[in-house]
Design a protein around this motif. Structure first.
Motif, PDB file in Angstrom:
ATOM      1  N   ALA A  24       0.821  -1.209   0.000  1.00  0.00           N
ATOM      2  CA  ALA A  24       0.000   0.000   0.000  1.00  0.00           C
ATOM      3  C   ALA A  24       0.855   1.260   0.000  1.00  0.00           C
ATOM      4  CB  ALA A  24      -0.934   0.000   1.214  1.00  0.00           C
ATOM      5  N   GLY A  25       2.148   1.108   0.272  1.00  0.00           N
ATOM      6  CA  GLY A  25       3.025   2.275   0.306  1.00  0.00           C
ATOM      7  C   GLY A  25       3.122   2.892   1.691  1.00  0.00           C
ATOM      8  N   LYS A  29      13.115  -4.549  -0.146  1.00  0.00           N
ATOM      9  CA  LYS A  29      13.729  -4.568  -1.489  1.00  0.00           C
ATOM     10  C   LYS A  29      12.769  -5.275  -2.420  1.00  0.00           C
ATOM     11  CE  LYS A  29      18.699  -4.636  -0.966  1.00  0.00           C
ATOM     12  NZ  LYS A  29      19.586  -5.589  -0.395  1.00  0.00           N
ATOM     13  N   GLY A  30      12.825  -4.930  -3.690  1.00  0.00           N
ATOM     14  CA  GLY A  30      11.951  -5.614  -4.642  1.00  0.00           C
ATOM     15  C   GLY A  30      11.074  -4.612  -5.349  1.00  0.00           C
ATOM     16  N   SER A  31      10.314  -5.091  -6.297  1.00  0.00           N
ATOM     17  CA  SER A  31       9.468  -4.187  -7.082  1.00  0.00           C
ATOM     18  C   SER A  31       8.014  -4.528  -6.958  1.00  0.00           C
ATOM     19  CB  SER A  31       9.820  -4.271  -8.557  1.00  0.00           C
ATOM     20  OG  SER A  31      11.134  -3.857  -8.745  1.00  0.00           O
ATOM     21  N   LEU A  32       7.189  -3.502  -7.094  1.00  0.00           N
ATOM     22  CA  LEU A  32       5.744  -3.679  -7.109  1.00  0.00           C
ATOM     23  C   LEU A  32       5.254  -3.159  -8.450  1.00  0.00           C
ATOM     24  CD1 LEU A  32       3.155  -4.316  -5.448  1.00  0.00           C
ATOM     25  CD2 LEU A  32       3.092  -1.894  -4.913  1.00  0.00           C
ATOM     26  N   ILE A  33       4.585  -4.031  -9.205  1.00  0.00           N
ATOM     27  CA  ILE A  33       4.102  -3.599 -10.512  1.00  0.00           C
ATOM     28  C   ILE A  33       2.607  -3.893 -10.609  1.00  0.00           C
ATOM     29  CG2 ILE A  33       4.309  -3.908 -13.001  1.00  0.00           C
ATOM     30  CD1 ILE A  33       7.188  -4.754 -12.513  1.00  0.00           C
ATOM     31  N   LEU A  34       1.843  -2.894 -10.933  1.00  0.00           N
ATOM     32  CA  LEU A  34       0.395  -3.048 -11.044  1.00  0.00           C
ATOM     33  C   LEU A  34      -0.028  -2.652 -12.446  1.00  0.00           C
ATOM     34  CD1 LEU A  34      -2.367  -3.596  -9.809  1.00  0.00           C
ATOM     35  CD2 LEU A  34      -2.387  -1.270  -8.968  1.00  0.00           C
ATOM     36  N   GLY A  39       1.248  -3.283 -15.146  1.00  0.00           N
ATOM     37  CA  GLY A  39       2.353  -2.844 -15.980  1.00  0.00           C
ATOM     38  C   GLY A  39       3.051  -1.603 -15.480  1.00  0.00           C
ATOM     39  N   LYS A  40       2.521  -0.936 -14.467  1.00  0.00           N
ATOM     40  CA  LYS A  40       3.168   0.280 -13.983  1.00  0.00           C
ATOM     41  C   LYS A  40       3.914  -0.007 -12.689  1.00  0.00           C
ATOM     42  CE  LYS A  40       1.153   4.149 -12.590  1.00  0.00           C
ATOM     43  NZ  LYS A  40       0.300   5.313 -12.433  1.00  0.00           N
ATOM     44  N   ARG A  41       5.152   0.510 -12.663  1.00  0.00           N
ATOM     45  CA  ARG A  41       5.917   0.315 -11.418  1.00  0.00           C
ATOM     46  C   ARG A  41       5.446   1.307 -10.359  1.00  0.00           C
ATOM     47  NH1 ARG A  41      12.149  -1.215 -11.558  1.00  0.00           N
ATOM     48  NH2 ARG A  41      11.738  -0.925  -9.351  1.00  0.00           N
ATOM     49  N   LEU A  42       5.151   0.795  -9.186  1.00  0.00           N
ATOM     50  CA  LEU A  42       4.601   1.668  -8.148  1.00  0.00           C
ATOM     51  C   LEU A  42       5.581   1.938  -7.017  1.00  0.00           C
ATOM     52  CD1 LEU A  42       0.958   0.368  -7.674  1.00  0.00           C
ATOM     53  CD2 LEU A  42       1.759   2.293  -9.013  1.00  0.00           C
ATOM     54  N   ASP A  43       6.836   1.551  -7.199  1.00  0.00           N
ATOM     55  CA  ASP A  43       7.786   1.627  -6.087  1.00  0.00           C
ATOM     56  C   ASP A  43       7.852   2.994  -5.433  1.00  0.00           C
ATOM     57  OD1 ASP A  43      10.265  -0.547  -7.635  1.00  0.00           O
ATOM     58  OD2 ASP A  43       8.278  -0.900  -6.807  1.00  0.00           O
ATOM     59  N   ASN A  44       7.872   4.049  -6.257  1.00  0.00           N
ATOM     60  CA  ASN A  44       8.028   5.387  -5.679  1.00  0.00           C
ATOM     61  C   ASN A  44       6.765   6.219  -5.739  1.00  0.00           C
ATOM     62  OD1 ASN A  44      10.717   5.118  -4.938  1.00  0.00           O
ATOM     63  ND2 ASN A  44      11.359   5.416  -7.056  1.00  0.00           N
ATOM     64  N   ARG A  63      -1.886   7.632  -4.650  1.00  0.00           N
ATOM     65  CA  ARG A  63      -2.009   7.543  -6.105  1.00  0.00           C
ATOM     66  C   ARG A  63      -1.913   6.113  -6.613  1.00  0.00           C
ATOM     67  NH1 ARG A  63       0.691  12.629  -6.155  1.00  0.00           N
ATOM     68  NH2 ARG A  63       2.705  11.701  -6.638  1.00  0.00           N
ATOM     69  N   ARG A  64      -1.772   5.166  -5.701  1.00  0.00           N
ATOM     70  CA  ARG A  64      -1.590   3.790  -6.149  1.00  0.00           C
ATOM     71  C   ARG A  64      -2.904   3.110  -6.530  1.00  0.00           C
ATOM     72  NH1 ARG A  64       3.304   0.865  -2.852  1.00  0.00           N
ATOM     73  NH2 ARG A  64       4.746   2.634  -2.961  1.00  0.00           N
ATOM     74  N   GLN A  65      -3.983   3.660  -6.046  1.00  0.00           N
ATOM     75  CA  GLN A  65      -5.300   3.049  -6.289  1.00  0.00           C
ATOM     76  C   GLN A  65      -5.348   1.611  -5.793  1.00  0.00           C
ATOM     77  OE1 GLN A  65      -5.582   4.297 -10.585  1.00  0.00           O
ATOM     78  NE2 GLN A  65      -7.607   4.930  -9.879  1.00  0.00           N
TER      79      GLN A  65
END
Lengths: 207, 397, 563
Positions: free
Chosen positions: A47-48, A57-62, A64-69, A74-76
């Protein structure tokens, strides 16, 4: 689709959780484990809202969009806790309207929502005048009204009485399946896991 | 962080707002008059002065109420120390030590008082005390405002014959114990009593010349000789004084309240007119009667002065001149207003001006024997600090 | 993340720089450095002179003893009140009703107390001559007694509402309330009375959380002026009073002595804190000794009986004092032997109303502006530190700096510096100096309630797409309405009662009700002084009532939450 790529969560330098998964739209990823195993922390990270006691560490992709930062708002990505956490100073209607993006016809839409869960006419009531089960349902409506692209559930039924739990669980999970967004659910209740389809991950306290 | 930016703008907006209002405040025609503000009547009189100078000269007089005159001295000193040319004080009401201190540190505007149009009405040539402040020459740095004399008052409901001189006071205190006191010597009124006692006790001094020494600069040997009697007197007086001399009130206001509360039955003040008007304001008992001691009344002139860095010196001079006008002086001398004696010499006033001073108020609490009073001159200012220190060494426990 | 730090940095700088800078400016002359008087050599001679001056050590002793004892009495009294009323579930409402007393100016309180306790005060008047046989006031040595007992008790009385408020704000913190109830129940099942359990179990948990504010109160009391001036002995007087007297001395060399006294004042405050820490340890030991139900109950049982008595005495005293001041404000002649004034008059009120327009207006708008700016900056800082708990905790610690340095020490130096730079605007100087002393209180009044808000509510709001601004306006603000209102009212009230910052910042040219009252206090018009004291009492009450109204709580309602 929600992707958790090589996600590792650290506390005091030690890895407490490691996950690498994908969740298809309409599917559930259920994570089970004892208290303290970091599962709620994972949800916070998605959720951020990761607390400063932890690192990740690692990536979050929703989709197709990277949500890391990207900031939480705004992540919906919707989040539902075990407590309904309705805003105590707002009416049921105002609660549901809180995250709604569209401005037109709000009242009508909310009315329809309430009707669909048998809570018609309760729009003007304050949250503390509703029962636990009713609050849960309103909480879900609030979540869905914001049209999230992914949903997180943090032990959503653990605070409900036995009877209410079964009906509420059934209802919530049905609704969520209909939304066709990826859902990550964290729970320690086997029944929750059994009620949904999708991957089940069991966590030990050290990975 | 939209919230932060928003609040940031609001905050700076506020700061800008005050700065703007601040600039608009600097008013060239205001005169800041720093004067003791403990007396509502004096405050009202100054208020009246303000109304008059506004009407006649368009000057806004702002009375800055001090609880200690030395606050103003500190202020000007600090301003001088910081080397900024802008001062904030235009006019100060003071005399004695405060004047001497400002003069010593060169904090005063030079040579302006004698040029005031109304100054000639004081007839300074025939009245020495107009140009000498506690023995220090004013050199035109301050303009006289009023005359004060030490006057005593007592509660006639509890006894009818008050002590008429310094020795009688001690005798009285022995028969009516714990009903008299004087403030701590750090207060102007307090040290004035000690000065009066010193002067009165030395009236019949063994050495004729000792009497004169008190008006010359301090000399240690003379000091010890002259104060011997004083300490003997005070030692005795304190043991029959209010609180046995173990506690001294801080200022004249406190002293006055003690009298009103009937904790003390004999007191004194510099402002004779203060007493009847205080009775009228219910601040002193109805049975209050005032009188002058037969062995003399410590007298002095009080002044207004202008600091070297006054922002509106011209305005201050106009105000000082008005304070010297017959109209203002006459009003000030009325017991119902202030009762402060005038510095104008009636021999240089014309008939019209003189008439302003006539009044019928004869108040039961007003002092009746003023005409016969001997005026005691103030000590040379260099005696004050040693006197205070010696007193404190003996009586501050 | 640097953008997020600016509110915290700004807040802390505005508060700390004047306090520290002012202290240094005042302390330097103590070592011989004061260019204005042509002193530029560093030397210890001023201190030598001071230490050998008469009455110096008794003054130090008086100051330390009176501050330590008064706070000790205040803490113990608050503790036993809290223990007693906690059980009766009346503690929160009690504390809320004491709140207006917090912002009662010290001078007004001292005058009121003096009027009750003096030999010619209202108590003795009421009993004379019928009961006491006195025709004139007795020649007793109170107040202003040589040992400073009246002064110590008065200081204690003044601080009791504040300490109770501190305790209540800790006890009724959301997560703590039920926990505390459980502790007490558990202790009771072991045989301790509710009263004993409060003292032996809850207090040790409450105290660490209010320790820092209590230190601040200790420092404040060791440097207090009005109560020692009006009710304390004259020689020796406290260090703070001697400091002020030196500053006002016409002999300008005394400025150096004043600076030395400022250094001494700081040391005295530090020593008081050390002594207090020793007392803490003693308290800890005695608590351990009482850790047995029978022992504890036996010792505490009689205390329960005196609590009600003590409460009635204190409240009665305050009511008599208030009644006395009200009477005085309309009194005509009032001889000692009359219980009531002989006649009444409105002249003092009329005269006050005529002259208060400008000071009232000044005081009001300065107070409201300062409170608003404080609220704004504190809230901005709280929002900006949402994600860094450490920074917020740091700010909470730093905010105590101006509270732990006696105002009489730093204000003269601070105003000197401020008026130097902001010469063009005395009003700005005043506002800034007020800000320094008001902001800490506003922060303290806000931070706990702010952190008490369930963070999950905020998380949920964010996941529903709300920006920080929306979260603040639609979620936090409505829930914290009352907290903000109270913090605002508190800030404004503290500003109203300030004397030195207004006097020094405005170079005497800006008058407020407080500065007027102080000037009048040196005169003899006690009736007029009473009128001004009443005005000073009413002003904060009005602001608090308005704040309550606006935040929707009704005029004077108390309530369980300390919002």
């Amino acid at each position: 689709m929600l992707e958790l790529q090589n996600v590792k969560i650290y506390q005091n330098g030690k890895v407490i959780l490691s996950v690498n998964e994908q969740v298809e739209p309409g599917q559930f990823l259920t994570i089970m484990g004892r208290s303290g195993s970091g599962k709620s922390t994972l949800l916070n990270w998605i959720a951020g809202q990761l607390s400063s006691d932890f690192n990740a560490k690692g990536s979050l992709i929703l989709n197709g969009k990277r949500l890391d930062n990207v900031a939480t708002e705004r992540r919906q990505i919707g989040l539902m806790y075990q407590d309904a956490l309705l805003f105590p100073h707002m009416t049921v209607e105002q609660n549901i309207a809180f995250g709604m993006k569209q401005q037109m016809n709000k009242k009508q839409i909310i009315h329809d929502y309430l009707q669909s869960v048998d809570l018609e006419g309760l729009g003007e009531r304050m949250p503390d005048s509703l029962s636990g089960g009713q609050q849960s349902r309103v909480s879900l409506l609030r979540l869905m009204a914001s049209e999230p692209k992914a949903i997180l559930l943090d032990e959503p039924f653990s605070n409900l009485d036995e009877e209410v739990k079964i009906t509420t669980r059934q209802f919530v999970l049905d609704q969520l399946k209909q939304t066709s967004v990826p859902v990550v659910m964290v729970t320690h209740d086997k029944e929750d896991a059994n009620a949904v389809s999708g991957k089940l991950i069991s966590l030990n306290s050290s990975c | 962080m939209v919230l932060n930016s928003y609040l940031k703008y609001v905050f700076w907006g506020f700061l800008a707002l005050f700065s703007l209002t601040a600039y608009s405040q600097n008013n060239v025609t205001t005169v800041y008059f720093h004067a003791w503000g403990g007396s509502p009547q004096i405050n009202q009189y100054i208020n009246w002065v303000g109304e008059e100078v506004e009407r006649n000269h368009g000057i806004k007089l702002k009375h800055v109420k001090l609880s200690n005159t030395s606050d103003a001295v500190t202020l000007v000193l600090t301003q001088k120390a910081s080397n900024k040319t802008a001062g904030t004080v235009d006019l100060i009401w003071l005399n004695g030590e405060n004047f001497a201190s400002m003069a010593e540190h060169k904090l005063l505007l030079e040579s302006w008082a004698e040029d005031l149009p109304n100054f000639r009405l004081t007839n300074a040539l025939d009245n020495g005390d107009i140009t000498y402040d506690f023995g220090v020459s004013t050199l035109g740095r301050e303009s006289p405002w009023g005359r004060a004399s030490l006057v005593f008052y007592y509660n006639s409901e509890h006894f009818t014959v008050p002590p008429s001189d310094i020795n009688a006071l001690l005798a009285w205190a022995k028969t009516v114990p714990y009903r008299f006191t004087y403030p701590h010597v750090d207060d102007f009124i307090g040290i004035s009593f000690v000065k009066y006692a010193l002067l009165a006790l030395n009236q019949n001094a063994d050495y004729e010349s000792d009497k004169e020494l008190l008006f010359k600069p301090y000399d240690e040997e003379a000091f010890n000789r002259v104060t011997k009697q004083l300490w003997q007197y005070l030692d005795q007086l304190h043991s029959v004084m209010w609180r046995k001399g173990q506690f001294f009130v801080k200022d004249s206001g406190w002293l006055k309240r003690l009298f009103d509360d009937e904790e003390i039955l004999l007191s004194y003040t510099f402002s004779a007119g203060e007493i009847p008007s205080a009775v009228d304001r219910f601040e002193l008992p109805k049975a209050t009667r005032s009188y002058f001691m037969e062995d003399g009344s410590l007298s002095n002139v009080h002044f207004v002065t202008i600091p070297f860095n006054a922002p509106n010196a011209e305005g201050a001079k106009i105000v000082a001149n008005f304070l010297l006008s017959p109209v203002a002086q006459a009003k000030k001398s009325q017991p119902s207003v202030w009762g402060d004696a005038t510095v104008l010499d009636s021999t240089v006033l014309n008939t019209q001006q003189r008439a302003l001073f006539l009044s019928d108020d004869i108040h039961p609490s007003a002092a009746s024997n003023s005409a016969n009073t001997r005026k005691l001159k103030e000590l040379h200012p260099t005696w004050i600090v040693p006197l205070k220190q010696a007193w404190k060494a003996r009586y501050d426990n | 993340m640097t953008i997020n730090k600016w509110p915290a940095v700004l807040l802390c700088s505005l508060i700390i720089l004047p306090a520290l800078g002012g202290s240094i400016a005042v302390v330097l002359p103590a070592f011989g450095y004061l260019p204005a008087l042509e002193q530029t050599q560093f030397t210890f001679s001023i201190f030598n002179q001071l230490f050998s001056s008469q009455g110096f050590y008794s003054s130090v002793r008086l100051t330390i003893m009176s501050s330590v004892f008064s706070i000790l009495i205040a803490v113990i009294t608050s503790l036993i009140f809290a223990a007693y009323y906690y059980e009766k579930r009346k503690l929160a409402s009690l504390s809320t009703s004491l709140r207006p007393l917090l912002v009662l100016p010290h001078a007004a309180a001292a005058i009121a107390i003096g009027f009750v306790l003096a030999p010619s005060g209202i108590l003795i008047r009421m009993l004379s001559p019928d009961v006491t046989g006195f025709v004139l006031p007795p020649s007793w040595a109170i107040p202003n007694d040589g040992f400073g007992l009246v002064m110590t008790l008065s200081l204690a009385l003044k601080e009791i509402p504040f300490i109770m408020l501190l305790m209540v704000s800790v006890i009724y913190q959301v997560q703590r309330t039920s926990l505390f109830n459980q502790y007490v129940s558990a202790a009771q099942s072991l045989g301790y009375s509710a009263f004993s359990s409060f003292i032996l179990i809850l207090w040790p948990q409450i105290y660490p959380l209010i320790r820092l504010p209590i230190f601040a109160v200790l420092v404040y009391t060791s440097a207090s002026i009005e109560i020692p001036l009006i009710l304390g002995p004259s020689s020796p007087s406290t260090i703070a009073i001697t400091l002020l007297t030196s500053l006002n001395d016409v002999d300008l060399q005394q400025r150096l002595t004043a600076s030395a006294l400022a250094v001494v004042q700081i040391l005295v405050s530090v020593v008081s804190i050390f002594i207090w820490i020793v007392i803490e340890k003693l308290g800890e030991k005695s608590r351990l000794m009482l850790a047995h139900p029978n022992k504890a109950n036996t010792i505490f049982a009689p205390i329960k009986y005196i609590v009600r008595l003590l409460f009635f005495i204190i409240v009665g005293f305050m009511l008599i004092a208030f009644f006395g001041i009200c009477l005085l404000s309309i009194a005509g002649h009032w001889p000692f032997k009359s219980v009531l004034p002989l006649n009444f008059t409105l002249q003092n009120w009329m005269s006050a109303i005529h002259s208060i327009q400008t000071p009232l207006f000044n005081g009001l708008w300065i107070g409201l502006t300062v409170a608003l700016v404080c609220l704004g900056l504190c809230v901005t800082t709280l929002e900006a530190t949402s994600s860094s708990i450490k920074l917020r905790a740091l700010v909470t610690k730093l905010i105590y700096v101006p509270l732990l340095i006696p105002m009489v020490v730093f204000m003269f130096g601070a105003s000197f510096i401020v008026t130097l730079y902001f010469e063009f605007s005395p009003i700005f100087s005043v506002l800034l100096l007020h800000f320094v002393v008001v902001a800490p209180y506003v922060w303290i009044a806000l931070v706990q309630q702010y952190e008490d808000l369930d963070p999950r509510l905020i998380s949920v709001a964010k996941t529903l797409g709300a920006s920080q601004m929306k979260v603040f306006v639609e979620v936090k603000l409505p829930l914290l309405k009352q907290t903000f209102a109270v913090a605002f009212a508190l800030g404004a009230s503290i500003s109203f009662s300030q004397y030195l910052p207004t006097l020094l910042g405005g170079s005497g040219n800006i008058d407020t009700i407080t500065t007027e009252a102080v000037a009048l206090a040196s005169g003899g018009s006690r009736r007029l002084i009473s009128v001004y004291s009443l005005i000073q009492i009413i002003m904060p009450m009005v602001v608090f009532s308005i704040a309550n109204l606006i935040s929707g709580r009704g005029l004077l309602r108390g309530g369980n939450k300390l919002a």
